[in-house]
Enzyme design. Structure first.
Site, PDB file in Angstrom:
ATOM      1  N   HIS A  57       7.280   5.599   1.603  1.00 27.33           N
ATOM      2  CA  HIS A  57       8.077   4.452   1.147  1.00 27.33           C
ATOM      3  C   HIS A  57       9.045   4.889   0.047  1.00 27.33           C
ATOM      4  O   HIS A  57      10.188   4.449  -0.005  1.00 27.33           O
ATOM      5  CB  HIS A  57       7.177   3.345   0.590  1.00 27.33           C
ATOM      6  CG  HIS A  57       6.213   2.762   1.588  1.00 27.33           C
ATOM      7  ND1 HIS A  57       4.858   2.956   1.512  1.00 27.33           N
ATOM      8  CD2 HIS A  57       6.410   1.966   2.667  1.00 27.33           C
ATOM      9  CE1 HIS A  57       4.261   2.308   2.501  1.00 27.33           C
ATOM     10  NE2 HIS A  57       5.176   1.699   3.218  1.00 27.33           N
TER      11      HIS A  57
ATOM     12  N   PHE B  39       0.875  -1.180   0.000  1.00 26.98           N
ATOM     13  CA  PHE B  39       0.000   0.000   0.000  1.00 26.98           C
ATOM     14  C   PHE B  39       0.917   1.237   0.000  1.00 26.98           C
ATOM     15  O   PHE B  39       0.848   2.095   0.859  1.00 26.98           O
ATOM     16  CB  PHE B  39      -0.958   0.001   1.198  1.00 26.98           C
ATOM     17  CG  PHE B  39      -2.267   0.690   0.878  1.00 26.98           C
ATOM     18  CD1 PHE B  39      -3.152   0.141  -0.030  1.00 26.98           C
ATOM     19  CD2 PHE B  39      -2.593   1.895   1.468  1.00 26.98           C
ATOM     20  CE1 PHE B  39      -4.350   0.776  -0.344  1.00 26.98           C
ATOM     21  CE2 PHE B  39      -3.785   2.546   1.160  1.00 26.98           C
ATOM     22  CZ  PHE B  39      -4.662   1.981   0.263  1.00 26.98           C
ATOM     23  N   LEU B  40       1.771   1.242  -1.012  1.00 30.05           N
ATOM     24  CA  LEU B  40       2.913   2.161  -1.030  1.00 30.05           C
ATOM     25  C   LEU B  40       2.489   3.614  -1.225  1.00 30.05           C
ATOM     26  O   LEU B  40       1.503   3.914  -1.909  1.00 30.05           O
ATOM     27  CB  LEU B  40       3.878   1.743  -2.144  1.00 30.05           C
ATOM     28  CG  LEU B  40       4.416   0.309  -2.004  1.00 30.05           C
ATOM     29  CD1 LEU B  40       5.268  -0.061  -3.216  1.00 30.05           C
ATOM     30  CD2 LEU B  40       5.200   0.132  -0.711  1.00 30.05           C
TER      31      LEU B  40
HETATM   32  P1  AMP Z   1       5.444  -0.248   6.335  1.00 29.44           P
HETATM   33  O1  AMP Z   1       4.994  -0.622   4.953  1.00 29.44           O
HETATM   34  O2  AMP Z   1       4.483   0.633   7.082  1.00 29.44           O
HETATM   35  O3  AMP Z   1       5.920  -1.438   7.136  1.00 29.44           O
HETATM   36  O4  AMP Z   1       6.735   0.663   6.141  1.00 29.44           O
HETATM   37  C1  AMP Z   1       7.851   0.192   5.432  1.00 29.44           C
HETATM   38  C2  AMP Z   1       9.001   1.118   5.636  1.00 29.44           C
HETATM   39  O5  AMP Z   1       8.656   2.426   5.199  1.00 29.44           O
HETATM   40  C3  AMP Z   1       9.405   1.262   7.124  1.00 29.44           C
HETATM   41  O6  AMP Z   1      10.824   1.336   7.220  1.00 29.44           O
HETATM   42  C4  AMP Z   1       8.772   2.553   7.513  1.00 29.44           C
HETATM   43  O7  AMP Z   1       9.427   3.206   8.593  1.00 29.44           O
HETATM   44  C5  AMP Z   1       8.907   3.351   6.227  1.00 29.44           C
HETATM   45  N1  AMP Z   1       7.940   4.450   6.195  1.00 29.44           N
HETATM   46  C6  AMP Z   1       6.590   4.346   6.224  1.00 29.44           C
HETATM   47  N2  AMP Z   1       6.041   5.577   6.252  1.00 29.44           N
HETATM   48  C7  AMP Z   1       7.068   6.462   6.245  1.00 29.44           C
HETATM   49  C8  AMP Z   1       7.161   7.879   6.275  1.00 29.44           C
HETATM   50  N3  AMP Z   1       6.082   8.655   6.332  1.00 29.44           N
HETATM   51  N4  AMP Z   1       8.392   8.438   6.264  1.00 29.44           N
HETATM   52  C9  AMP Z   1       9.507   7.670   6.231  1.00 29.44           C
HETATM   53  N5  AMP Z   1       9.492   6.327   6.209  1.00 29.44           N
HETATM   54  C10 AMP Z   1       8.288   5.736   6.214  1.00 29.44           C
END
Ligand code: AMP
Length: 286
Positions: free
Chosen positions: A40, A35-36
């Site tokens: 991401h 759900f990028l």
């Molecule tokens: P997730 O898909 O939520 O597990 O996130 C995957 C990666 O993206 C993790 O390392 C998160 O910390 C990073 N991430 C998600 N949202 C953000 C954001 N707003 N800013 C920076 N990194 C993010």
């Protein structure tokens, strides 16, 4: 812009990464649950700075969700994820099934004691053990030259960085600053999709409250700033505040006194509507 290759098995992945290594190409790796969004992609952009190819994994890891959490409802949109990856020159999307990741079950796990225990670790028992285990597996499968993680999940970053050091894994783990909505400061998150119009009005107060807390710490004691933060979140419409803590930037130990510290990290988690949001900020005190 080029459409990424989608790989579903370790074998396909290893064949691809071996070819990269044979050709002298450096690999950056961005693990995600899909759900990028642009948060991401800020990790992907950082990856491009140091590597020739960027691999994004999309795997909603069941072992890091508690029994009453949103595993089954976790948002997903593969078509959109592929498009966003194409726009950002992602070479490969690695999208294994739970069976591919855990063919013989989840028996061998990684627990990073101490830094995992408070904050989200206290609110979500077993969560960081699930994260540390799946990230270890993904890192060993990809064997990247750099792996990128967001500082939005600050505790997760500290858990994984410590795991990498204490287990002598030797990966290059890079923390990327939080990507936010430019107008509201709301940290980008897949879970923002759960927010109704009304919830959003509450959610956008989150970062503002953390910023005030960081500034207040220069003149007020930690206990007062913490209580003011909790009250402000509740007044803004958050139904539950899981935590609001002022912590040591490395160990994440809760601080009641910030004397002698040049900086601390303020971290909070709170629920609005169906969404549990997290955010954090560094407070420089010197
Ligand atoms: P997730 O898909 O939520 O597990 O996130 C995957 C990666 O993206 C993790 O390392 C998160 O910390 C990073 N991430 C998600 N949202 C953000 C954001 N707003 N800013 C920076 N990194 C993010």
């Amino acid at each position: 812009m080029s459409t990424p290759i989608i790989l579903h098995t370790k074998q396909e992945l290893q064949k691809y990464t071996q070819k990269c290594r044979d050709e002298g190409q450096k690999i950056a790796f961005v693990p995600t649950m899909g759900f990028l969004h642009d948060g991401h992609m800020s990790l992907v952009r950082s990856g491009h700075e140091s590597a020739d190819v960027v691999i994004v994994s999309i795997f909603v890891n069941p072992t890091q969700f508690g029994p009453n959490e949103d595993l089954d409802a976790y948002p997903s949109d593969m078509e959109s994820d592929i498009k966003i990856c194409a726009e950002n020159n992602v070479a490969v999307i690695y999208n294994p099934s739970p069976k591919e990741m855990y063919p013989t079950g989840n028996n061998t796990t990684v627990n990073v004691a101490g830094v995992s225990d408070g904050l989200c670790g206290a609110a979500r028992p077993g969560h960081f053990e699930g994260v540390a285990t799946v990230v270890t597996k993904l890192l060993m499968q990809v064997r990247p030259d750099a792996a990128l993680f967001g500082l939005k999940d600050y505790q997760q970053f500290k858990v994984l960085d410590r795991m990498n050091k204490e287990l002598d894994l030797g990966f290059n783990i890079i923390g990327v600053p939080i990507a936010r909505e430019t107008d509201t400061g709301l940290a980008l998150s897949s879970r923002n999709t759960y927010l109704t119009e009304e919830d959003r009005k509450t959610a956008v107060q989150f970062n503002k409250i953390l910023k005030s807390a960081a500034s207040d710490l220069k003149t007020k004691d930690a206990a007062t700033v913490k209580q003011d933060g909790i009250n402000a979140l509740k007044n803004a419409g958050f139904v539950t505040v899981d935590y609001f803590e002022i912590c040591d930037t490395e160990t994440l130990k809760y601080l009641e006194d910030t004397a002698g510290k040049s900086a601390v990290q303020i971290l909070a988690a709170a629920k609005v509507g169906r969404a549990r949001l997290i955010d954090n900020i560094r407070a420089d005190l010197a």
